[in-house]
Design a protein around this motif. Structure first.
Motif, PDB file in Angstrom:
ATOM      1  N   TRP A   1       2.295   4.782   3.985  1.00  0.00           N
ATOM      2  CA  TRP A   1       1.881   3.380   4.013  1.00  0.00           C
ATOM      3  C   TRP A   1       1.149   3.084   5.315  1.00  0.00           C
ATOM      4  O   TRP A   1       1.246   3.834   6.276  1.00  0.00           O
ATOM      5  CB  TRP A   1       3.095   2.464   3.868  1.00  0.00           C
ATOM      6  N   GLN A   2       0.405   2.012   5.290  1.00  0.00           N
ATOM      7  CA  GLN A   2      -0.320   1.569   6.472  1.00  0.00           C
ATOM      8  C   GLN A   2       0.646   0.757   7.346  1.00  0.00           C
ATOM      9  O   GLN A   2       1.138  -0.290   6.934  1.00  0.00           O
ATOM     10  CB  GLN A   2      -1.515   0.706   6.080  1.00  0.00           C
ATOM     11  N   THR A   3       0.940   1.231   8.563  1.00  0.00           N
ATOM     12  CA  THR A   3       1.951   0.579   9.408  1.00  0.00           C
ATOM     13  C   THR A   3       1.376  -0.644  10.112  1.00  0.00           C
ATOM     14  O   THR A   3       0.175  -0.715  10.385  1.00  0.00           O
ATOM     15  CB  THR A   3       2.480   1.562  10.465  1.00  0.00           C
ATOM     16  N   ASN A   4       2.294  -1.579  10.407  1.00  0.00           N
ATOM     17  CA  ASN A   4       1.940  -2.708  11.266  1.00  0.00           C
ATOM     18  C   ASN A   4       1.981  -2.244  12.715  1.00  0.00           C
ATOM     19  O   ASN A   4       2.813  -1.406  13.097  1.00  0.00           O
ATOM     20  CB  ASN A   4       2.918  -3.864  11.067  1.00  0.00           C
ATOM     21  N   GLN A   5       1.131  -2.798  13.584  1.00  0.00           N
ATOM     22  CA  GLN A   5       1.074  -2.414  14.997  1.00  0.00           C
ATOM     23  C   GLN A   5       1.161  -3.663  15.874  1.00  0.00           C
ATOM     24  O   GLN A   5       0.163  -4.113  16.455  1.00  0.00           O
ATOM     25  CB  GLN A   5      -0.218  -1.638  15.286  1.00  0.00           C
TER      26      GLN A   5
ATOM     27  N   ARG B   1       4.889   7.668   7.354  1.00  0.00           N
ATOM     28  CA  ARG B   1       5.228   8.625   6.286  1.00  0.00           C
ATOM     29  C   ARG B   1       6.732   8.793   6.217  1.00  0.00           C
ATOM     30  O   ARG B   1       7.423   8.852   7.233  1.00  0.00           O
ATOM     31  CB  ARG B   1       4.544   9.966   6.525  1.00  0.00           C
TER      32      ARG B   1
ATOM     33  N   GLY C   1       0.791  -1.232   0.000  1.00  0.00           N
ATOM     34  CA  GLY C   1       0.000   0.000   0.000  1.00  0.00           C
ATOM     35  C   GLY C   1       0.815   1.268   0.000  1.00  0.00           C
ATOM     36  O   GLY C   1       0.358   2.287   0.522  1.00  0.00           O
TER      37      GLY C   1
ATOM     38  N   GLN D   1       1.097  14.784   3.436  1.00  0.00           N
ATOM     39  CA  GLN D   1       0.435  13.680   4.158  1.00  0.00           C
ATOM     40  C   GLN D   1       0.363  14.067   5.630  1.00  0.00           C
ATOM     41  O   GLN D   1       1.383  14.195   6.303  1.00  0.00           O
ATOM     42  CB  GLN D   1       1.219  12.378   4.003  1.00  0.00           C
TER      43      GLN D   1
ATOM     44  N   ASP E   1      -2.696   8.229  13.271  1.00  0.00           N
ATOM     45  CA  ASP E   1      -2.374   6.910  13.795  1.00  0.00           C
ATOM     46  C   ASP E   1      -2.513   5.852  12.722  1.00  0.00           C
ATOM     47  O   ASP E   1      -3.473   5.855  11.923  1.00  0.00           O
ATOM     48  CB  ASP E   1      -3.301   6.571  14.974  1.00  0.00           C
ATOM     49  N   GLY E   2      -1.571   4.905  12.730  1.00  0.00           N
ATOM     50  CA  GLY E   2      -1.617   3.775  11.812  1.00  0.00           C
ATOM     51  C   GLY E   2      -1.060   4.070  10.438  1.00  0.00           C
ATOM     52  O   GLY E   2      -1.034   3.171   9.589  1.00  0.00           O
ATOM     53  N   VAL E   3      -0.664   5.296  10.174  1.00  0.00           N
ATOM     54  CA  VAL E   3      -0.121   5.661   8.861  1.00  0.00           C
ATOM     55  C   VAL E   3       1.324   6.119   9.038  1.00  0.00           C
ATOM     56  O   VAL E   3       1.603   7.033   9.816  1.00  0.00           O
ATOM     57  CB  VAL E   3      -0.959   6.773   8.192  1.00  0.00           C
TER      58      VAL E   3
END
Length: 759
Positions: free
Chosen positions: A265-269, A249, A234, A241, A245-247
């Motif tokens: 991008w959509q980060t892993n948590q 950059r 993604g 940008q 949270d969760g994104v």
């Protein structure tokens, strides 16, 4: 006692259990808080790791772009063409720029010539509208860095020309810079590389290179490649940008640190995911902790009672010596401090006595440590029995004891008490079937006469003890200010001597030795000399004993040996004699150190003579004889110094084959007109010759002494009549004068007057 212990145990239990419950409650809340905090940190760490993955992927892609450019920028034909005054632009277009587009997708290229001017531009749509002033401004620092790296790659040859040597063909590397710029709002990756020859080139001056800048859009295929390398899904490009949270950059920066876009991008948590799984277990753990607290509370109440009962024993053990049962050093210091404070209030005198058992080491060495322990116990009991009831006896360490005698009336009364102490200890101590006899050396300091500080009094009592031991042992000494002055003077000299050795401020003097006919100097004895920076001359009779006592003699001896061996090369054919202290032989690697000094100074062992006195054999005959034998086998000469001054010299001559025998100067000085002294001197010479030794007579001060020694063929002679100790420079001149003046002989008439010069 029991009730006190019981109450103490209950109090301790309450003081432990109540805080424990509070700690558990705080811990449970803290654990939940820490877990949530850890989850957040884990999420942030994952985002940061993904950030590094994208950064690394971009760096790999830029490095690969440099390799793709290598085929056209490291090329002799391209180097000649782009630097030609009238370049073939079509050739450059087809073989460099268009070729890079067709083979590697570089959609835009700029060729900057040596004058920092745009020589040619290329785009896949054959337009140059994209070539703006802002873009050139961004790229100018990059081009300058490439040109600078190219210029410094030239090496100046001995002829004054400059040589450029490219990397070997199998691992060619371009001189390049990479980065990101924005074109019409879109980020582009670029690689700027110097156009340079393939083979070595020679030129009279260093010229800057032409620089080829190749660009490729990040959007599209390149962005997909970054996603594949970083394994992040993604990935998108955006001019702006917002942080949420969760994104994640990654801001793309140009060479001028301007924003060229953002990769999002959509980060892993992993932390949040882990927290959802762990929360049920945390609740169970909290319940279990509560159960453990209850069990620990019951157990603690039982254990604290036992601990309270053993506390008194532990305190006693920490304050008393395990062997003798007497107070130890720490407890003694506390008791002394209290006694001195009480004495000040009552205006009474307090005596501090430091005690040392004489020759206690001999008991341990001959009968074993078990016997030594029994002697310590017996001495402790007798000391405790003989001093006044108000007194204090403690074992400080090893064979050292200390006493405090309260309300001391005067020195005569103290003498009476100490007489009783020494008489009590002098009685035989029975160890099994043996009777041992011990004696004490005592040092006494009296408060307030000698001070009222515990440490100060102990120090002064120790100084007095040192005086008692130095004056024969089995005696006592009361502290006097002169003793402290002596100790301080010795300590000051020790520190100054250590500093002088460290700064190489000592000197050597050399006293020559002639042969039998006094025609040739065959040896010189190296003697340490010390002149302080203020011009004060310190006699060897002062600083050598201090060096012996403080252990500096090892460093001093090695310094003298090294200095003498280094100077020996200035006097070919002359043996150098160096005195060796008995303490130096105690060092287990003394022989190795001598070998190392000889090797470091490239001096043959045969040119070194070590002088020892018979005291070197005291107590360690076998190890000393072994060390001397090793030195002798190496070729080093060994001389017995001051022969005749001891009572057992003949036994040493029999046990060890010395190379040289030095007759004590007292025999030489006493022989003038004394038949008995002359007879002894002749006997020593004959004895040494019979044993195959070289005989050296010291202390020669008259011509008559030389004639007598020559008549009896003494091998070597040394003394003020020949020369006083000289500096190395003065010795060199002395040797030249001596050998020149004595080329025709010197032995009988002693007519050579410069020989008596005092140096």
């Amino acid at each position: 006692m029991y009730n006190s212990t019981k109450n103490s145990g209950g109090y301790i239990a309450n003081t432990i259990v109540v805080p424990m419950i509070a700690v558990v409650l705080v811990s449970v809340v803290g654990i939940f808080g820490v877990m949530h905090w850890s989850a957040r940190i884990s999420d942030e760490s994952a985002a940061h790791s993904q950030y590094r993955l994208i950064d690394g992927a971009l760096q790999l892609m830029q490095n690969y772009m440099v390799k793709q450019q290598t085929g056209v920028v490291i090329w002799d034909e391209a180097f000649v063409e782009v630097n030609d005054p009238d370049p073939d632009e079509g050739w450059i277009f087809n073989n460099m720029m268009h070729w890079l587009f067709q083979n590697h997708g570089f959609s835009k290229s700029i060729l900057v010539n040596r004058d920092l001017e745009v020589q040619q531009a290329y785009a896949q749509d054959y337009t140059i509208k994209w070539l703006s002033e802002d873009l050139l401004e961004e790229l100018t620092p990059v081009v300058k860095r490439v040109r600078a790296r190219y210029i410094i790659s030239f090496k100046k040859t001995p002829s004054g020309l400059y040589s450029f040597v490219p990397q070997s063909s199998n691992s060619r590397q371009a001189i390049a810079e990479t980065g990101i710029v924005a074109l019409a709002g879109d980020p582009y990756l670029f690689s700027a590389a110097a156009v340079m020859p393939q083979i070595q080139s020679i030129s009279p001056i260093r010229k800057p290179p032409a620089v080829l800048i190749s660009l490729v859009p990040l959007r599209g295929e390149k962005l997909k490649e970054i996603a594949e390398m970083s394994r992040l899904q993604g990935l998108v490009l955006a001019n702006l940008q917002n942080t949420r949270d969760g994104v994640g950059r990654f801001e793309l920066l140009s060479p001028q640190k301007r924003s060229a876009g953002v990769v999002a991008w959509q980060t892993n948590q992993p932390g949040s995911q882990m927290l959802q799984r762990v929360n049920p277990f945390l609740a169970l753990a909290a319940f279990m902790m509560a159960a453990v607290v209850i069990a620990v509370t019951i157990f603690t109440r039982q254990m604290t009672k036992r601990l309270a009962r053993s506390e008194a024993k532990a305190v006693h053990a920490s304050r008393h010596d395990a062997l003798s049962g007497l107070p130890n050093r720490t407890r003694f210091h506390t008791l002394l401090n209290d006694t001195l404070r009480d004495g000040i209030q009552k205006d009474t005198k307090t005596a501090v006595v430091y005690i040392d058992l004489d020759h206690f080491k001999d008991i341990n060495d001959t009968l074993g440590h078990s016997a030594g322990d029994k002697v310590i116990v017996a001495v402790g009991e007798r000391l405790r029995r003989v001093i006044p009831d108000t007194g204090i006896v403690a074992r400080i360490s090893g064979d050292e004891f200390a006493m405090v005698i309260r309300d001391s009336k005067d020195d005569e009364w103290l003498e009476y008490i100490l007489d009783q102490v020494q008489d009590e200890i002098s009685r035989p101590i029975r160890i099994g079937s043996r009777e041992l006899f011990a004696s004490l050396s005592l040092g006494v300091a009296v408060a307030p006469r000698d001070g009222d500080d515990p440490d100060e009094l102990l120090r002064k009592a120790d100084i007095a003890l040192y005086d008692a031991k130095a004056n024969g042992r089995n005696r006592r000494s009361f502290f006097e200010p002169t003793m402290e002055h002596h100790v301080q003077s010795k300590d000051k000299m020790s520190r100054e001597l250590r500093l002088a050795l460290k700064n190489d401020e000592l000197d050597l003097a050399y006293q020559p030795q002639t042969d039998t006919d006094a025609k040739r100097i065959v040896s010189v004895e190296a003697l340490a000399r010390w002149t302080k920076s203020d011009g004060t001359i310190v006699s060897p009779a002062q600083f050598i004993p201090v060096a012996e006592e403080t252990g500096l003699i090892n460093d001093l001896g090695l310094w003298v040996l090294n200095k003498a061996c280094a100077k020996a090369h200035d006097w070919p054919g002359v043996t150098v004699s160096v005195n060796v202290s008995p303490n130096q032989f105690k060092h287990p690697r003394f022989v190795e150190k001598v070998m190392a000094i000889l090797a470091a100074n490239n001096l043959p062992p045969q040119r070194l003579e070590l002088e020892v006195t018979e005291s070197v054999f005291a107590g360690r005959n076998d190890s000393v004889l072994q060390a001397l034998s090793r030195l002798k086998n190496l070729g080093v000469k060994v001389a017995l110094d001051d022969f005749g001054s001891g009572y057992s010299s003949l036994s040493y001559l029999r046990r060890f084959p010395f190379d040289t025998l030095k007759i004590d100067r007292d025999f030489v000085s006493d022989m003038n007109g004394n038949p008995e002294a002359e007879a002894i001197l002749v006997s020593i010479i004959q004895l040494g010759k019979a044993l195959g030794m070289t005989i050296v007579a010291e202390g020669i001060e008259t011509a008559e002494q030389i004639r007598f020694l020559q008549a009896h063929r003494c091998h070597r002679m040394q003394g003020f009549f020949i020369s006083r100790p000289l500096t190395d420079k003065a010795l060199g001149k002395f040797l030249d004068d001596f050998h020149g003046a004595n080329s025709t002989g010197f032995g009988t008439d002693l007519s050579y007057q410069p020989l008596t010069a005092k140096g």
